[in-house]
Design a protein around this motif. Structure first.
Motif, PDB file in Angstrom:
ATOM      1  N   SER A 114      43.346  60.665 -16.566  1.00 20.24           N
ATOM      2  CA  SER A 114      44.695  60.221 -17.545  1.00 20.24           C
ATOM      3  C   SER A 114      45.381  60.178 -16.718  1.00 20.24           C
ATOM      4  N   HIS A 115      46.444  59.439 -17.666  1.00 19.44           N
ATOM      5  CA  HIS A 115      48.279  58.766 -16.515  1.00 19.44           C
ATOM      6  C   HIS A 115      48.731  59.218 -18.125  1.00 19.44           C
ATOM      7  N   ALA A 116      49.630  59.729 -18.017  1.00 21.41           N
ATOM      8  CA  ALA A 116      50.540  60.385 -18.680  1.00 21.41           C
ATOM      9  C   ALA A 116      51.720  58.969 -18.963  1.00 21.41           C
ATOM     10  N   ILE A 117      51.613  57.979 -20.231  1.00 19.24           N
ATOM     11  CA  ILE A 117      52.412  56.932 -21.094  1.00 19.24           C
ATOM     12  C   ILE A 117      53.807  57.131 -21.269  1.00 19.24           C
ATOM     13  N   SER A 118      53.631  58.225 -21.585  1.00 17.13           N
ATOM     14  CA  SER A 118      55.086  59.124 -22.819  1.00 17.13           C
ATOM     15  C   SER A 118      54.812  59.869 -22.593  1.00 17.13           C
ATOM     16  N   PRO A 119      56.195  61.094 -22.557  1.00 17.52           N
ATOM     17  CA  PRO A 119      56.028  62.697 -22.880  1.00 17.52           C
ATOM     18  C   PRO A 119      54.871  63.033 -23.247  1.00 17.52           C
ATOM     19  N   TYR A 120      54.352  62.759 -24.560  1.00 17.41           N
ATOM     20  CA  TYR A 120      53.449  63.135 -25.299  1.00 17.41           C
ATOM     21  C   TYR A 120      52.207  62.730 -25.602  1.00 17.41           C
ATOM     22  N   PHE A 121      51.972  61.167 -24.827  1.00 16.45           N
ATOM     23  CA  PHE A 121      50.249  60.504 -25.003  1.00 16.45           C
ATOM     24  C   PHE A 121      49.840  60.535 -23.264  1.00 16.45           C
ATOM     25  N   ASP A 122      48.339  60.357 -22.987  1.00 17.77           N
ATOM     26  CA  ASP A 122      47.951  59.661 -22.260  1.00 17.77           C
ATOM     27  C   ASP A 122      47.303  58.911 -22.313  1.00 17.77           C
ATOM     28  N   LEU A 123      46.757  57.821 -21.359  1.00 18.40           N
ATOM     29  CA  LEU A 123      46.354  56.659 -21.348  1.00 18.40           C
ATOM     30  C   LEU A 123      45.142  57.098 -20.287  1.00 18.40           C
ATOM     31  N   GLN A 124      44.086  57.592 -20.652  1.00 19.21           N
ATOM     32  CA  GLN A 124      42.678  57.682 -20.377  1.00 19.21           C
ATOM     33  C   GLN A 124      41.646  56.409 -19.906  1.00 19.21           C
ATOM     34  N   GLY A 125      40.670  56.726 -19.123  1.00 18.36           N
ATOM     35  CA  GLY A 125      39.717  55.752 -18.529  1.00 18.36           C
ATOM     36  C   GLY A 125      38.746  56.051 -17.345  1.00 18.36           C
ATOM     37  N   GLY A 126      37.676  55.333 -18.009  1.00 17.05           N
ATOM     38  CA  GLY A 126      36.510  56.280 -16.655  1.00 17.05           C
ATOM     39  C   GLY A 126      35.388  55.558 -16.956  1.00 17.05           C
ATOM     40  N   LEU A 127      34.470  56.598 -17.140  1.00 16.38           N
ATOM     41  CA  LEU A 127      32.439  56.549 -17.238  1.00 16.38           C
ATOM     42  C   LEU A 127      32.353  57.711 -18.343  1.00 16.38           C
ATOM     43  N   ARG A 128      31.745  56.816 -19.338  1.00 14.18           N
ATOM     44  CA  ARG A 128      30.550  58.633 -19.876  1.00 14.18           C
ATOM     45  C   ARG A 128      28.402  58.397 -19.465  1.00 14.18           C
ATOM     46  N   TYR A 129      28.544  59.495 -19.869  1.00  6.63           N
ATOM     47  CA  TYR A 129      26.970  59.407 -19.374  1.00  6.63           C
ATOM     48  C   TYR A 129      26.578  60.041 -20.884  1.00  6.63           C
ATOM     49  N   ASP A 130      25.494  59.727 -21.263  1.00  5.90           N
ATOM     50  CA  ASP A 130      24.389  59.482 -22.051  1.00  5.90           C
ATOM     51  C   ASP A 130      23.009  60.409 -21.859  1.00  5.90           C
ATOM     52  N   LEU A 131      23.121  61.817 -22.326  1.00  3.74           N
ATOM     53  CA  LEU A 131      21.590  62.083 -21.610  1.00  3.74           C
ATOM     54  C   LEU A 131      20.926  62.421 -22.921  1.00  3.74           C
ATOM     55  N   GLU A 132      21.063  62.447 -23.660  1.00  2.00           N
ATOM     56  CA  GLU A 132      20.691  62.174 -25.512  1.00  2.00           C
ATOM     57  C   GLU A 132      21.875  61.419 -26.228  1.00  2.00           C
ATOM     58  N   PRO A 133      21.179  59.915 -26.960  1.00  3.45           N
ATOM     59  CA  PRO A 133      19.558  59.477 -26.639  1.00  3.45           C
ATOM     60  C   PRO A 133      20.191  58.124 -25.686  1.00  3.45           C
ATOM     61  N   LYS A 134      18.534  58.284 -25.311  1.00  3.56           N
ATOM     62  CA  LYS A 134      18.686  56.919 -24.029  1.00  3.56           C
ATOM     63  C   LYS A 134      18.698  57.174 -22.724  1.00  3.56           C
ATOM     64  N   GLY A 135      19.871  57.903 -22.538  1.00  2.00           N
ATOM     65  CA  GLY A 135      20.320  57.869 -21.034  1.00  2.00           C
ATOM     66  C   GLY A 135      21.314  56.764 -20.686  1.00  2.00           C
ATOM     67  N   ARG A 136      21.854  55.897 -21.286  1.00  2.00           N
ATOM     68  CA  ARG A 136      23.081  54.524 -21.192  1.00  2.00           C
ATOM     69  C   ARG A 136      24.337  55.568 -20.561  1.00  2.00           C
ATOM     70  N   THR A 137      25.366  54.374 -20.309  1.00  2.00           N
ATOM     71  CA  THR A 137      26.341  55.082 -19.240  1.00  2.00           C
ATOM     72  C   THR A 137      27.116  53.490 -19.914  1.00  2.00           C
ATOM     73  N   HIS A 138      28.557  54.258 -20.242  1.00  2.00           N
ATOM     74  CA  HIS A 138      29.411  53.746 -21.180  1.00  2.00           C
ATOM     75  C   HIS A 138      30.671  53.610 -20.290  1.00  2.00           C
ATOM     76  N   ALA A 139      31.313  52.207 -20.318  1.00  2.00           N
ATOM     77  CA  ALA A 139      32.967  52.583 -19.204  1.00  2.00           C
ATOM     78  C   ALA A 139      33.133  53.078 -20.331  1.00  2.00           C
ATOM     79  N   VAL A 140      35.318  53.684 -20.118  1.00  2.00           N
ATOM     80  CA  VAL A 140      36.099  54.268 -21.214  1.00  2.00           C
ATOM     81  C   VAL A 140      36.830  54.038 -21.239  1.00  2.00           C
ATOM     82  N   LEU A 141      37.444  53.617 -22.299  1.00  2.00           N
ATOM     83  CA  LEU A 141      38.664  53.503 -22.468  1.00  2.00           C
ATOM     84  C   LEU A 141      40.166  54.416 -23.852  1.00  2.00           C
ATOM     85  N   GLY A 142      40.606  55.431 -23.376  1.00  2.00           N
ATOM     86  CA  GLY A 142      41.515  56.221 -24.443  1.00  2.00           C
ATOM     87  C   GLY A 142      42.231  56.317 -24.912  1.00  2.00           C
ATOM     88  N   LEU A 143      42.304  57.237 -25.749  1.00  2.00           N
ATOM     89  CA  LEU A 143      44.266  57.395 -25.943  1.00  2.00           C
ATOM     90  C   LEU A 143      44.344  59.327 -26.214  1.00  2.00           C
TER      91      LEU A 143
END
Length: 261
Positions: A114-143
């Motif tokens: 997570s990296h602050a891009i303003s005093p009130y908001f962070d830009l976030q990036g990384g990975l998500r793994y689903d244990l259930e269902p199906k055990g999928r992996t995701h790339a994540v980009l969020g605010l």
């Protein structure tokens, strides 16, 4: 030590109107009286002790039992982060466990930078793994951050290892009825860019949850709560549920705790 104190005094005095137009940035004024390299070291020292400190936070934002006609479900939504004002490492997890069938229905864990891009908001990036269902992996980009009028928002897009693009948006607000009694409206929406038959998910708006939770902070770090939530599914997702003999919308009663340290 003297130079550090001098830097602090100059920084404070520079905030007064009389100095507003005489310096940019204000605390560079000290360079006129002290060695430039020594002042750069002093500035680094101040930043390290007033903004660059590392902290750790662990929170169970929602740990609750949801009761409906179909049975009870244990729901968790928690996070932990470590870092400073600008950069943090976030860990997030949420999921559902059916107390009726005694099985894990949904569960995921995210690891985000997570990296602050303003005093009130962070830009976030990384990975998500689903244990259930199906055990999928995701790339994540969020605010994530605090919107005007004190709305807490968290929005993220997910690109799975199967090429599926989905998104989730959450928003919360807190009405302080007293110093300890707080009413919290919460809305969560999920979307999908395509049909995902394996997950019985249709394209477009797939689900929307809207609820109210009333909590009492026994201490700031521990607060039990009760509430109600409406949960609805739409489009192709609703069709999948109805074909399986399940309701596409329902109201649930919730009871749980919110805790942090």
């Amino acid at each position: 030590m003297i130079r550090t104190l001098a830097l602090f005094i100059f920084a404070v005095s520079a905030s007064a109107p009389v100095f507003a137009e005489e310096s940019s940035p204000p605390w560079s004024m000290a360079d006129q009286y002290f060695d430039t390299d020594e002042m750069a070291h002093a500035r680094h020292h101040i930043l390290s002790h007033h903004g660059a400190t590392r902290q750790l936070s662990i929170m169970a934002d929602r740990l609750e039992v949801q009761s409906a006609d179909e049975g009870d479900t244990l729901v968790w939504d928690g996070n932990a982060w470590y870092g400073g004002d600008v950069n943090k490492l976030w860990l997030k997890s949420e999921g559902d466990y059916s107390l009726e069938s005694d099985e894990l229905e949904e569960a995921e864990v995210q690891a985000l930078w997570s990296h602050a891009i303003s005093p009130y908001f962070d830009l976030q990036g990384g990975l998500r793994y689903d244990l259930e269902p199906k055990g999928r992996t995701h790339a994540v980009l969020g605010l994530q951050g605090l919107a005007p009028y004190w709305f807490e928002v968290d929005a993220a897009a997910f690109l799975s290892s199967e090429g599926d693009l989905t998104a989730r948006m959450e928003a919360e607000y807190e009405f302080r009825l007293t110093q300890r009694l707080i009413l919290q409206p919460r809305v969560e929406a999920e979307l999908s860019a395509q049909d995902i038959p394996d997950l019985e998910t249709g394209s477009g708006l797939t689900s929307l949850n809207a609820g109210l939770r009333l909590r009492y902070e026994i201490i700031r770090e521990f607060a039990p709560y009760i509430g109600v939530e409406w949960q609805g599914s739409f489009g192709g997702t609703a069709d999948y549920l109805e074909a399986a003999g399940e309701d596409s919308d329902r109201a649930v009663f919730v009871a749980g705790i919110r805790a942090w340290f």
